[in-house]
Enzyme design. Structure first.
Site, PDB file in Angstrom:
ATOM      1  N   ASN A  27       0.805  -1.220   0.000  1.00  0.00           N
ATOM      2  CA  ASN A  27       0.000   0.000   0.000  1.00  0.00           C
ATOM      3  C   ASN A  27       0.842   1.276   0.000  1.00  0.00           C
ATOM      4  OD1 ASN A  27      -2.677   1.000  -0.064  1.00  0.00           O
ATOM      5  ND2 ASN A  27      -2.563   1.578   2.090  1.00  0.00           N
ATOM      6  N   LYS A  28       2.135   1.157  -0.270  1.00  0.00           N
ATOM      7  CA  LYS A  28       3.034   2.315  -0.234  1.00  0.00           C
ATOM      8  C   LYS A  28       3.347   2.801  -1.649  1.00  0.00           C
ATOM      9  CE  LYS A  28       3.323   2.020   4.253  1.00  0.00           C
ATOM     10  NZ  LYS A  28       2.416   0.865   4.445  1.00  0.00           N
TER      11      LYS A  28
END
Length: 387
Positions: free
Chosen positions: A171-172
């Site tokens: 999710n980065k």
């Protein structure tokens, strides 16, 4: 990835040719070191591992206190607990990052470090934070998991403090599915981090970077594989392009939101260094924010939290004060729990700000038409709510 698979060398420290270690993790470290303009980087298994290693590198442990923003990801609290230290929660300000005035208020004789989280693509106000920390002899640890490619005063985040960490979790902005990076210009911290991440060992590749001077100690196993590094390296090389794309899209939305009365945009300490993904604004109260979210979601503008972040004092392991074993909890001697400093009522500013924000999705995969649509939807909902 194909290069790694064809060589069949998946472990970073040795393969089939003893004279030539596999190159992928080492290349990732070299390129991130140059990008961040620091002396040392160390690729590791996760951002959480990097946080724990940063604390170990700085020699933080039982009896020590670490200042942590109350609004932060799980790892920021649990990493401190896992090294035996006590996380001291503090308020955030309207950047949704650590309030610089909290450093002076929260420091005690036991305080050893302050952890700064650069939340969702912007830099915290590092000049006053670092000034307060230096005045008190505190180590500054930067959590840049959500802020690779972000700058503050023309300097990359992760290079302002004593140690910076990055995450390559799914999710980065830069993702390898999982993985992390530690960055520092402190040679002692680098060597201790290397030893802590590789079972106390200090292999030739690190000797070439910095000859050993620290005694060995028992460490964990937080090494990065060549496969993970291959994905992370490919993604890191796209970072500036993604940032430029996000900033261009953001410029389609922000000027239109700035004209709307009754909402306040999230404050960005250095707008020129902002990554540009995800736009935050504050409604006048929690009820209005809920109406914005409901009506924007109905228009297919998904404006709920996407980070899994919520106040630490609302998490179960904070409410009960437990670690993996009762003796390992820094809160074991507390007579009542949750104690003062770990309750919602102790953080009125954080409670207020996190109840009133609305997060608008902006990312490098969006089109200009998407950005225009998001802005138009906010304008339409604003007109309905404001009457």
């Amino acid at each position: 990835m194909l290069d790694v698979l064809r060589r069949q060398e998946l472990f970073r420290y040795y393969g089939f040719d003893p004279s030539r270690p596999p190159p992928m993790v080492a290349t990732l470290e070299a390129e991130t070191k140059a990008y961040l303009d620091v002396e040392y980087t160390l690729a590791v298994s996760s951002g959480t591992a990097a946080l724990e290693l940063a604390l170990i590198a700085a020699g933080i442990g039982p009896g020590d206190e670490v200042i942590v923003p109350a609004w932060s990801w799980i790892s920021c609290f649990t990493a401190v607990v896992r090294v035996g230290a006590t996380p001291v929660l503090v308020e955030v300000d309207n950047t949704l990052c650590l309030d610089p005035t909290e450093v002076a208020r929260a420091t005690t004789p036991e305080t050893r470090a302050v952890m700064v989280i650069h939340y969702q693509g912007i830099a915290a106000d590092m000049e006053p934070i670092c000034a307060e920390a230096r005045k008190r002899g505190l180590v500054v640890i930067e959590d840049c998991a959500e802020a690779p490619g972000v700058f503050y005063r023309n300097r990359a985040v992760g290079a302002w403090g004593d140690i910076g960490i990055f995450s390559f979790q799914h999710n980065k902005p830069v993702t390898a599915g999982e993985g992390g990076l530690l960055a520092t210009s402190n040679p002692r911290f680098y060597e201790r981090a290397v030893r802590a991440h590789d079972l106390g060992q200090y292999r030739p590749v690190h000797v070439a970077v910095k000859p050993p001077t620290e005694p060995s100690f028992s460490g964990g196993q937080y090494r990065m594989s060549e496969l993970t590094a291959a994905v992370a390296l490919a993604q890191w090389r796209k970072l500036d392009g993604m940032r430029a794309r996000c900033r261009a899209l953001q410029s389609c939305v922000l000027p239109r939101l700035e004209k709307l009365t009754g909402i306040q945009l999230r404050r960005i300490p250095d707008p020129s260094g902002d990554f540009g993904y995800e736009i935050y604004f504050f409604a006048n109260d929690a009820a209005a924010a809920a109406r914005y979210r409901e009506q924007l979601n109905a228009r297919n503008v998904w404006c709920q939290q996407r980070t899994g972040t919520y106040p630490q004092y609302r998490r179960e392991y904070v409410i009960n004060g437990l670690a993996a074993h009762p003796v390992l909890s820094p809160f074991a001697d507390f007579t009542t729990w949750p104690a003062k400093g770990y309750r919602a009522e102790d953080f009125p500013k954080t409670e207020d700000l996190t109840a009133r924000f609305v997060a608008l999705p902006i990312g490098w995969a969006y089109s200009v038409e998407d950005a225009d649509y998001i802005a138009a939807c906010v304008e339409a909902v604003h007109a309905e709510i404001q009457g």
